[in-house]
Design a protein around this motif. Sequence first.
Motif, mmCIF file in Angstrom:
data_model
loop_
_atom_site.group_PDB
_atom_site.id
_atom_site.type_symbol
_atom_site.label_atom_id
_atom_site.label_comp_id
_atom_site.label_asym_id
_atom_site.label_seq_id
_atom_site.Cartn_x
_atom_site.Cartn_y
_atom_site.Cartn_z
ATOM 1 N N SER A 99 -57.047 36.572 -13.100
ATOM 2 C CA SER A 99 -58.255 36.144 -12.402
ATOM 3 C C SER A 99 -58.939 34.966 -13.066
ATOM 4 O O SER A 99 -58.877 34.794 -14.283
ATOM 5 N N ILE A 100 -59.618 34.194 -12.228
ATOM 6 C CA ILE A 100 -60.493 33.131 -12.704
ATOM 7 C C ILE A 100 -61.845 33.761 -13.030
ATOM 8 O O ILE A 100 -62.342 34.598 -12.273
ATOM 9 N N ALA A 101 -62.430 33.368 -14.167
ATOM 10 C CA ALA A 101 -63.777 33.824 -14.506
ATOM 11 C C ALA A 101 -64.591 32.640 -15.005
ATOM 12 O O ALA A 101 -64.048 31.728 -15.632
ATOM 13 N N SER A 165 -60.092 46.360 -16.154
ATOM 14 C CA SER A 165 -61.407 46.926 -15.829
ATOM 15 C C SER A 165 -62.460 45.831 -15.693
ATOM 16 O O SER A 165 -63.438 45.987 -14.968
ATOM 17 N N GLY A 166 -62.300 44.744 -16.387
ATOM 18 C CA GLY A 166 -63.298 43.680 -16.349
ATOM 19 C C GLY A 166 -64.285 43.769 -17.509
ATOM 20 O O GLY A 166 -65.169 42.927 -17.645
ATOM 21 N N SER A 167 -64.129 44.795 -18.379
ATOM 22 C CA SER A 167 -65.115 44.977 -19.449
ATOM 23 C C SER A 167 -65.049 43.864 -20.498
ATOM 24 O O SER A 167 -66.073 43.484 -21.059
ATOM 25 N N GLU A 176 -65.918 37.595 -13.098
ATOM 26 C CA GLU A 176 -64.659 37.366 -12.395
ATOM 27 C C GLU A 176 -64.989 36.834 -11.004
ATOM 28 O O GLU A 176 -65.772 37.433 -10.275
ATOM 29 N N VAL A 177 -64.411 35.690 -10.634
ATOM 30 C CA VAL A 177 -64.781 35.110 -9.336
ATOM 31 C C VAL A 177 -63.617 35.033 -8.353
ATOM 32 O O VAL A 177 -63.826 34.934 -7.150
#
Length: 289
Positions: A99-101, A165-167, A176-177
């Motif tokens: 993912s792009i963040a 998880s994104g943590s 996260e976009v």
Amino acid sequence: PERPGIKLKLAIQKSGRLHDDSMRLLKECGIDISNGVNKLKSEATNFPLEVFFLRDDDIPQYVEDAVADIGFVGENVVYEKKKKVDVTEQLGFGKCRLSIAVPKGESYTDATSLRGKRIATSYPVLVQDFLDKNNVQAEIHEISGSVEIAPGIGLANAICDLVSSGSTLFMNGLQEVESILKSQAILIKNQDLGPVQQAILDKLLFRIQSVKKAKNTKYVLLNAPNDKLDEIISLLPGMKSPTVLPLAEQGWSSVHSVLSENEFWDIIERLKAAGAQGILVVPIEKMIL
Ligand code: ATP
Ligand code: MG
């Protein structure tokens, strides 16, 4: 045409996120590995298999070069390396997304928001593909690890990294976009596998598929009043049809069936509504269809 002495050579990650699940899958397939994680390779004691322990990044190359016949590795690595290997089977673990963040609070509408920006990533090939597909020019800065700290130290305006998880993103003040690839562990194989190796692989694949099917299914037992049996049976898909056994208590039956994970909750609710009681759900170890 299994021949004594000839073994299938499998490459798995030496240590890291895929190692334990790779070893567990082999175990669930009934394959015992004489353990030696600190060694480069190990042999199965009850299956014609030799296991190499490698960095995950190196696995596609080893399989392309036939140093290993097959490998367990993340799709993200396979598609980034663009090696000539065949993808044979999804293994159902190591699920994540690339993912792009961007820093929290920064606006992002779509890929064009990255125009002229500097993106830090360990996946330059996949990020470039994504930018090209969207006709966006941006600068890719390749780093091999700790990508998430890049914006904080002024190295980049955005990152592209693996997320589950994104943590990690959250802890580093990132949001996260956009997800550019969904990934899980897959089985890859050399494109010119010999017939003996292929025959061993077919045996292994049969076992892997049986384990995967079992993971996605549950064995369900329930009690039903006989006057509700037709309705309850109609809710159950089952492999053939459910097993129905009379209970000691007059007017009641026990119904046994197999349900897949994705329809499970929906069907359980409808079974309860239809009068089913004492519903038991039991895991299945292997499923041979
Ligand atoms: P190696 O030392 O073998 O090169 P590594 O540090 O590159 O290991 P790991 O972090 O162990 O790799 O991740 C291995 C694979 O696990 C990834 O390529 C990816 O397919 C998968 N994976 C699943 N979830 C995640 C996640 N949240 N972050 C990173 N990788 C993940
Ligand atoms: Mg790696």
